[in-house]
Design a protein around this motif. Sequence first.
Motif, PDB file in Angstrom:
ATOM      1  N   LEU A 119     123.393  49.746 -37.611  1.00 28.48           N
ATOM      2  CA  LEU A 119     124.652  50.325 -37.146  1.00 28.48           C
ATOM      3  C   LEU A 119     124.633  50.597 -35.649  1.00 28.48           C
ATOM      4  CD1 LEU A 119     127.293  51.113 -38.586  1.00 28.48           C
ATOM      5  CD2 LEU A 119     126.416  53.455 -38.745  1.00 28.48           C
ATOM      6  N   PHE A 120     123.424  50.704 -35.072  1.00 28.18           N
ATOM      7  CA  PHE A 120     123.282  51.044 -33.654  1.00 28.18           C
ATOM      8  C   PHE A 120     122.761  49.880 -32.811  1.00 28.18           C
ATOM      9  CE2 PHE A 120     122.420  55.760 -34.892  1.00 28.18           C
ATOM     10  CZ  PHE A 120     123.766  55.934 -35.116  1.00 28.18           C
ATOM     11  N   GLN A 121     122.628  48.705 -33.385  1.00 28.51           N
ATOM     12  CA  GLN A 121     122.049  47.587 -32.643  1.00 28.51           C
ATOM     13  C   GLN A 121     123.049  46.971 -31.671  1.00 28.51           C
ATOM     14  OE1 GLN A 121     120.437  44.773 -35.451  1.00 28.51           O
ATOM     15  NE2 GLN A 121     118.902  46.222 -36.217  1.00 28.51           N
ATOM     16  N   THR A 122     122.542  46.565 -30.497  1.00 27.75           N
ATOM     17  CA  THR A 122     123.370  45.799 -29.565  1.00 27.75           C
ATOM     18  C   THR A 122     123.411  44.345 -30.035  1.00 27.75           C
ATOM     19  OG1 THR A 122     121.486  45.224 -28.166  1.00 27.75           O
ATOM     20  CG2 THR A 122     122.671  47.264 -27.630  1.00 27.75           C
ATOM     21  N   VAL A 185     115.667  47.417 -23.084  1.00 29.55           N
ATOM     22  CA  VAL A 185     116.250  48.440 -22.201  1.00 29.55           C
ATOM     23  C   VAL A 185     117.742  48.595 -22.479  1.00 29.55           C
ATOM     24  CG1 VAL A 185     116.854  48.974 -19.811  1.00 29.55           C
ATOM     25  CG2 VAL A 185     114.527  48.296 -20.385  1.00 29.55           C
ATOM     26  N   GLU A 186     118.449  47.470 -22.619  1.00 26.39           N
ATOM     27  CA  GLU A 186     119.872  47.534 -22.941  1.00 26.39           C
ATOM     28  C   GLU A 186     120.082  48.275 -24.261  1.00 26.39           C
ATOM     29  OE1 GLU A 186     123.604  44.419 -23.401  1.00 26.39           O
ATOM     30  OE2 GLU A 186     121.713  43.961 -24.400  1.00 26.39           O
ATOM     31  N   GLN A 187     119.229  47.967 -25.231  1.00 27.31           N
ATOM     32  CA  GLN A 187     119.341  48.603 -26.536  1.00 27.31           C
ATOM     33  C   GLN A 187     119.074  50.106 -26.442  1.00 27.31           C
ATOM     34  OE1 GLN A 187     119.929  47.532 -30.183  1.00 27.31           O
ATOM     35  NE2 GLN A 187     120.292  49.676 -29.724  1.00 27.31           N
ATOM     36  N   LEU A 188     118.064  50.487 -25.709  1.00 31.75           N
ATOM     37  CA  LEU A 188     117.729  51.903 -25.591  1.00 31.75           C
ATOM     38  C   LEU A 188     118.802  52.678 -24.830  1.00 31.75           C
ATOM     39  CD1 LEU A 188     113.876  51.725 -24.877  1.00 31.75           C
ATOM     40  CD2 LEU A 188     115.046  52.136 -27.056  1.00 31.75           C
ATOM     41  N   ARG A 189     119.394  52.053 -23.835  1.00 30.82           N
ATOM     42  CA  ARG A 189     120.491  52.706 -23.106  1.00 30.82           C
ATOM     43  C   ARG A 189     121.692  52.945 -24.018  1.00 30.82           C
ATOM     44  NH1 ARG A 189     119.854  49.147 -17.543  1.00 30.82           N
ATOM     45  NH2 ARG A 189     118.324  50.529 -16.532  1.00 30.82           N
ATOM     46  N   TYR A 190     121.962  51.967 -24.874  1.00 34.66           N
ATOM     47  CA  TYR A 190     123.059  52.147 -25.827  1.00 34.66           C
ATOM     48  C   TYR A 190     122.717  53.254 -26.816  1.00 34.66           C
ATOM     49  CZ  TYR A 190     126.430  51.188 -29.518  1.00 34.66           C
ATOM     50  OH  TYR A 190     127.418  51.314 -30.462  1.00 34.66           O
ATOM     51  N   LEU A 191     121.471  53.291 -27.251  1.00 36.92           N
ATOM     52  CA  LEU A 191     121.025  54.331 -28.175  1.00 36.92           C
ATOM     53  C   LEU A 191     121.195  55.713 -27.540  1.00 36.92           C
ATOM     54  CD1 LEU A 191     119.815  54.138 -31.033  1.00 36.92           C
ATOM     55  CD2 LEU A 191     117.543  54.355 -29.991  1.00 36.92           C
ATOM     56  N   LEU A 192     120.846  55.833 -26.259  1.00 33.34           N
ATOM     57  CA  LEU A 192     120.999  57.104 -25.560  1.00 33.34           C
ATOM     58  C   LEU A 192     122.474  57.467 -25.400  1.00 33.34           C
ATOM     59  CD1 LEU A 192     119.496  59.399 -24.111  1.00 33.34           C
ATOM     60  CD2 LEU A 192     119.649  58.046 -22.002  1.00 33.34           C
ATOM     61  N   GLU A 193     123.307  56.464 -25.155  1.00 38.66           N
ATOM     62  CA  GLU A 193     124.747  56.706 -24.997  1.00 38.66           C
ATOM     63  C   GLU A 193     125.359  57.270 -26.277  1.00 38.66           C
ATOM     64  OE1 GLU A 193     128.804  54.007 -24.711  1.00 38.66           O
ATOM     65  OE2 GLU A 193     126.941  53.208 -23.865  1.00 38.66           O
ATOM     66  N   ILE A 194     125.081  56.632 -27.402  1.00 38.96           N
ATOM     67  CA  ILE A 194     125.680  57.105 -28.652  1.00 38.96           C
ATOM     68  C   ILE A 194     125.029  58.392 -29.144  1.00 38.96           C
ATOM     69  CG2 ILE A 194     126.439  54.811 -29.375  1.00 38.96           C
ATOM     70  CD1 ILE A 194     124.057  54.665 -31.209  1.00 38.96           C
ATOM     71  N   ALA A 195     123.838  58.695 -28.637  1.00 37.43           N
ATOM     72  CA  ALA A 195     123.169  59.933 -29.034  1.00 37.43           C
ATOM     73  C   ALA A 195     123.933  61.163 -28.545  1.00 37.43           C
ATOM     74  CB  ALA A 195     121.737  59.967 -28.491  1.00 37.43           C
ATOM     75  N   HIS A 196     124.829  60.985 -27.564  1.00 33.10           N
ATOM     76  CA  HIS A 196     125.635  62.086 -27.049  1.00 33.10           C
ATOM     77  C   HIS A 196     126.939  62.258 -27.838  1.00 33.10           C
ATOM     78  CE1 HIS A 196     122.915  61.458 -23.606  1.00 33.10           C
ATOM     79  NE2 HIS A 196     123.107  62.741 -23.378  1.00 33.10           N
ATOM     80  N   ASN A 197     127.185  61.363 -28.793  1.00 33.02           N
ATOM     81  CA  ASN A 197     128.351  61.492 -29.656  1.00 33.02           C
ATOM     82  C   ASN A 197     128.136  62.694 -30.576  1.00 33.02           C
ATOM     83  OD1 ASN A 197     130.159  61.223 -31.905  1.00 33.02           O
ATOM     84  ND2 ASN A 197     130.404  59.042 -31.437  1.00 33.02           N
ATOM     85  N   PRO A 198     129.055  63.654 -30.610  1.00 27.44           N
ATOM     86  CA  PRO A 198     128.842  64.855 -31.428  1.00 27.44           C
ATOM     87  C   PRO A 198     128.706  64.583 -32.927  1.00 27.44           C
ATOM     88  CG  PRO A 198     131.097  64.768 -30.584  1.00 27.44           C
ATOM     89  CD  PRO A 198     130.326  63.721 -29.858  1.00 27.44           C
ATOM     90  N   ALA A 199     129.192  63.423 -33.378  1.00 25.03           N
ATOM     91  CA  ALA A 199     129.090  63.097 -34.807  1.00 25.03           C
ATOM     92  C   ALA A 199     127.768  62.422 -35.147  1.00 25.03           C
ATOM     93  CB  ALA A 199     130.242  62.192 -35.222  1.00 25.03           C
ATOM     94  N   ILE A 200     126.979  62.099 -34.114  1.00 21.32           N
ATOM     95  CA  ILE A 200     125.738  61.354 -34.322  1.00 21.32           C
ATOM     96  C   ILE A 200     124.534  62.178 -33.883  1.00 21.32           C
ATOM     97  CG2 ILE A 200     124.432  59.303 -33.626  1.00 21.32           C
ATOM     98  CD1 ILE A 200     127.117  57.866 -33.265  1.00 21.32           C
ATOM     99  N   THR A 201     123.559  62.260 -34.728  1.00 23.16           N
ATOM    100  CA  THR A 201     122.300  62.936 -34.392  1.00 23.16           C
ATOM    101  C   THR A 201     121.169  61.930 -34.522  1.00 23.16           C
ATOM    102  OG1 THR A 201     123.073  65.088 -35.189  1.00 23.16           O
ATOM    103  CG2 THR A 201     120.694  64.785 -34.998  1.00 23.16           C
ATOM    104  N   ILE A 202     120.497  61.669 -33.412  1.00 23.59           N
ATOM    105  CA  ILE A 202     119.351  60.768 -33.404  1.00 23.59           C
ATOM    106  C   ILE A 202     118.108  61.575 -33.093  1.00 23.59           C
ATOM    107  CG2 ILE A 202     118.244  58.812 -32.248  1.00 23.59           C
ATOM    108  CD1 ILE A 202     121.027  57.661 -31.741  1.00 23.59           C
TER     109      ILE A 202
END
Length: 283
Positions: A119-122, A185-202
């Motif tokens: 669900l979180f893959q680039t 790196v692109e994948q990890l940056r996206y992971l960090l971006e969505i980690a700030h979504n209040p509905a998502i907890t990583i």
Amino acid sequence: MAANSPNLDPRTSAQAAFAAELRKYRQLRNVTQDQVARALSCDQTLISALENCKRTPQRNQAERLDEFFGLTERRVFVPIYEQIVREARSPRWSVKWADEIEPFATVLRTWAPLLVPGLFQTEAYAREIFTSSPMAPPAAERIEEQINGRMLRKAVLDRVPPPAVWDLIDEGVLHRPIGGAAVLVEQLRYLLEIAHNPAITIQIVPMWAGCAPGLVGTFTLAEVPGRPGAVLMESTGGGHVVTDSLVVAQHQKRYDTIRAHAYPKKQSQQVIRDAIEKWSMQI
């Protein structure tokens, strides 16, 4: 075949749904199999076979059935035919999860010990996974279908309200250069971006934790209102969707045990930043 045959239960497969709808509309319109056959320029035995799940329909047959029954605007048979094609190209467990469970879940909990959750893959990360499969390499067109399907799954995150997503990711995933440093790196940056979504907890589970309960493999728990809980268990051999309450409870307990080893949310985000910094130096 009797009308109450399990093979005609539309919940079992798209082909069964096609058969059930054909029988239903034919009876509603009070037409015979011979009349339908004439509209499709085929023999009555084919209509009988379609109604009994003994033959797979073709697209032109689905289109002509929609025309014959006056369903060209709302379309009934063509969408079911397209679902039959999807089921033929994808494992049944994958279709069941992507179409029947994940889009309706209010809570999703995933444990990912090897790869970033689907669900979180680039796109680039997913492409590397599909193209480097040790199985017989699929055609380029099939790879694109798989990638597009994975990207379309992200739509569940845009629902209003969105599901609560809780993902536990092994720290080793952050240091496994799938596709090379740039892709990671692109994948990890996206992971960090969505980690700030209040509905998502990583949350990252540190490598030093050991975490034996997590070594059984990847799994995702789903809560769907008004339906039993479900768990998707994935491995190199495929996947398996289970709704048995005991199995779901066992995986919930395993998830809670793994989470007890995880870094808190904010600390997990810092761990991701550190990994980005490390791999960025290798680009």
